[in-house]
Write an enzyme that holds these catalytic residues in place. Sequence first.
Site, PDB file in Angstrom:
ATOM      1  CE  LYS A  22     -24.579   0.695  48.024  1.00  0.00           C
ATOM      2  NZ  LYS A  22     -23.604   1.046  46.991  1.00  0.00           N
ATOM      3  CG  ASN A  23     -26.015   2.299  43.919  1.00  0.00           C
ATOM      4  OD1 ASN A  23     -25.245   2.359  44.883  1.00  0.00           O
ATOM      5  ND2 ASN A  23     -26.161   1.207  43.177  1.00  0.00           N
ATOM      6  CB  CYS A 116     -17.949  -4.643  46.512  1.00  0.00           C
ATOM      7  SG  CYS A 116     -19.115  -4.638  47.850  1.00  0.00           S
ATOM      8  NE  ARG A 121     -16.702  -2.065  41.284  1.00  0.00           N
ATOM      9  CZ  ARG A 121     -17.695  -1.728  42.095  1.00  0.00           C
ATOM     10  NH1 ARG A 121     -17.730  -2.179  43.309  1.00  0.00           N
ATOM     11  NH2 ARG A 121     -18.654  -0.938  41.680  1.00  0.00           N
ATOM     12  CG  ASP A 307     -25.627  -3.696  42.968  1.00  0.00           C
ATOM     13  OD1 ASP A 307     -24.593  -4.280  42.625  1.00  0.00           O
ATOM     14  OD2 ASP A 307     -25.698  -2.460  43.117  1.00  0.00           O
ATOM     15  NE  ARG A 398     -19.079  -0.718  50.859  1.00  0.00           N
ATOM     16  CZ  ARG A 398     -19.113  -1.161  49.623  1.00  0.00           C
ATOM     17  NH1 ARG A 398     -18.761  -2.376  49.339  1.00  0.00           N
ATOM     18  NH2 ARG A 398     -19.475  -0.368  48.627  1.00  0.00           N
TER      19      ARG A 398
HETATM   20  C1  UD1 Z   1     -22.608   1.222  40.108  1.00  0.00           C
HETATM   21  C2  UD1 Z   1     -23.285   0.945  41.445  1.00  0.00           C
HETATM   22  C3  UD1 Z   1     -23.076  -0.509  41.853  1.00  0.00           C
HETATM   23  C4  UD1 Z   1     -23.560  -1.446  40.744  1.00  0.00           C
HETATM   24  C5  UD1 Z   1     -22.927  -1.064  39.402  1.00  0.00           C
HETATM   25  C6  UD1 Z   1     -23.508  -1.853  38.238  1.00  0.00           C
HETATM   26  C7  UD1 Z   1     -23.148   3.090  42.540  1.00  0.00           C
HETATM   27  C8  UD1 Z   1     -22.626   3.864  43.689  1.00  0.00           C
HETATM   28  N1  UD1 Z   1     -22.719   1.813  42.442  1.00  0.00           N
HETATM   29  O1  UD1 Z   1     -21.216   0.986  40.321  1.00  0.00           O
HETATM   30  O2  UD1 Z   1     -23.827  -0.747  43.046  1.00  0.00           O
HETATM   31  O3  UD1 Z   1     -23.184  -2.765  41.052  1.00  0.00           O
HETATM   32  O4  UD1 Z   1     -23.144   0.336  39.133  1.00  0.00           O
HETATM   33  O5  UD1 Z   1     -24.879  -1.678  38.167  1.00  0.00           O
HETATM   34  O6  UD1 Z   1     -23.952   3.579  41.759  1.00  0.00           O
HETATM   35  N2  UD1 Z   1     -16.048  -0.745  34.186  1.00  0.00           N
HETATM   36  C9  UD1 Z   1     -14.875  -0.700  33.472  1.00  0.00           C
HETATM   37  N3  UD1 Z   1     -14.206   0.485  33.426  1.00  0.00           N
HETATM   38  C10 UD1 Z   1     -14.662   1.610  34.052  1.00  0.00           C
HETATM   39  C11 UD1 Z   1     -15.870   1.548  34.786  1.00  0.00           C
HETATM   40  C12 UD1 Z   1     -16.542   0.344  34.840  1.00  0.00           C
HETATM   41  O7  UD1 Z   1     -14.440  -1.690  32.883  1.00  0.00           O
HETATM   42  O8  UD1 Z   1     -14.018   2.667  33.953  1.00  0.00           O
HETATM   43  C13 UD1 Z   1     -16.780  -2.022  34.258  1.00  0.00           C
HETATM   44  C14 UD1 Z   1     -16.853  -2.552  35.692  1.00  0.00           C
HETATM   45  O9  UD1 Z   1     -15.692  -3.277  36.015  1.00  0.00           O
HETATM   46  C15 UD1 Z   1     -18.085  -3.400  35.648  1.00  0.00           C
HETATM   47  C16 UD1 Z   1     -18.995  -2.648  34.682  1.00  0.00           C
HETATM   48  O10 UD1 Z   1     -18.144  -1.801  33.929  1.00  0.00           O
HETATM   49  O11 UD1 Z   1     -17.788  -4.666  35.107  1.00  0.00           O
HETATM   50  C17 UD1 Z   1     -20.073  -1.825  35.358  1.00  0.00           C
HETATM   51  O12 UD1 Z   1     -19.500  -0.920  36.241  1.00  0.00           O
HETATM   52  P1  UD1 Z   1     -20.163   0.489  36.587  1.00  0.00           P
HETATM   53  O13 UD1 Z   1     -21.496   0.609  35.936  1.00  0.00           O
HETATM   54  O14 UD1 Z   1     -19.165   1.548  36.320  1.00  0.00           O
HETATM   55  O15 UD1 Z   1     -20.357   0.349  38.152  1.00  0.00           O
HETATM   56  P2  UD1 Z   1     -20.162   1.477  39.231  1.00  0.00           P
HETATM   57  O16 UD1 Z   1     -20.580   2.796  38.711  1.00  0.00           O
HETATM   58  O17 UD1 Z   1     -18.834   1.349  39.871  1.00  0.00           O
END
Ligand code: UD1
Length: 419
Positions: A22-23, A116, A121, A307, A398
């Site tokens: 999915k990711n 989620c 986030r 995850d 999802r």
């Molecule tokens: C991706 C994955 C998700 C997984 C996550 C962490 C996809 C589609 N989703 O989500 O399944 O759980 O990686 O492995 O690939 N953060 C900030 N600011 C930002 C962005 C992130 O503070 O601008 C924080 C988030 O709140 C979180 C951490 O960084 O605590 C990791 O988030 P991130 O790696 O960005 O996750 P996603 O890319 O949303």
Amino acid sequence: MDKFIVRGGNKLFGKVKIQSAKNSILPLIAGSVIASGKTVIKNTPKIRDVVIMCEIIRFLGGKAEFLGDDLHLDTSLVNSWSLPSNLTSEIRASLFMVGALICRFGYASIKRPGGCRIGERPIDIHVDALKTLGVKVDEGEEIVFSGKIINSGVINLRFPSVGATENAMMTALRGKGVSTIKNCAKEPEIEDLQKYLNMLGANIKGAGTSVITVEGLSKNNSGEIVFTPYPDRIELGTYLFALGAVGGEIEIHAETFKNSQSVINFFKDNACKIHIINDKIYNISISDTLRSFGKVCTGPYPAFPTDLHPQLVACALNANGITAVEENVFESRFAYANELKKFGAKIGVYGKLCLVEKSVLRGANVVAGDLRGGASLLIGALSADGQSEIKNAVHVDRGYYKIEEKFSALGAYVKRVSY
Ligand code: UD1
């Protein structure tokens, strides 16, 4: 709305086919906008997040349709850079569209994306990365990104965010020179995006390490691109933890084990046996009661994936001794624990630490609050005595396609009913 009815106690036996990740698929769908042409993504599950990303592509003027297990995209007629708020509010991965749209049009606009409910986030890392590349960001109710001219430069991510790494890669393709992204996420799904964008004619290097370089994309490859993403390591882990919870023997294609070393290692060291039948087939069996998994800390790849944390906890309820799980990625990932307690689970949550003790589980009525939390409730129900109901199946949908059919094929009793 749908819910799952589960009767626990059955061991799992049979073959499991794992879907493409999915990711990987979600950023690839976004990346297909850069192609301005046709892309086929193989072995794509019709999970809800994918379906919503397809709707976004159609809203922007492109085509997205399933032929068998393959997703066919055609983005040649995409003509808008403004993302629809009713869809983006449902799925955080819609944020990936921003980098792709800036690369193609120089602009993107989006309402704050959903996803989620597992923590705050925020999107500051994305915004900072894009600003470094010269993108102007107007943050009102709608966030508007203007980046007609992209500077090449050096981006230092304050945390290795998966999505921000991917957005920065796609945005940097609009620049003229070479950009460097430091402190990147190293998740294998980023390698898939790199491979795909390079098939388009890009020159990106370093995915899978903490430094990625991106050379501006001067000319797109015009032919149809057929891409097979990595297998879904989170789906695989979910079935392994279900097997760990109830016992049995399952057969999995060897290819599927790619990128899952951290999960397999601590399974191998426990009561689980992995027999290599040949270079294509692995047989995994649980012969005895599991022992505690000790202390497991989630973190960015290659650490244990956040995850899989809720599924690990549900499995650990069936393991002798105490398992400790430290959550280092999403601060509020423990909401599912209160639902697991309704089965009789002995779980204590202390800040970002969760202690799990072997418990006698009884069927209960519970509600899924997020995707992976929902998967952990299914594992809890499969290992509980008697019948359970899990409401809000939509969260599980999802990320898992017809999970009730896959578990039923393994001999479990899982039914989907509407309510
Ligand atoms: C991706 C994955 C998700 C997984 C996550 C962490 C996809 C589609 N989703 O989500 O399944 O759980 O990686 O492995 O690939 N953060 C900030 N600011 C930002 C962005 C992130 O503070 O601008 C924080 C988030 O709140 C979180 C951490 O960084 O605590 C990791 O988030 P991130 O790696 O960005 O996750 P996603 O890319 O949303």
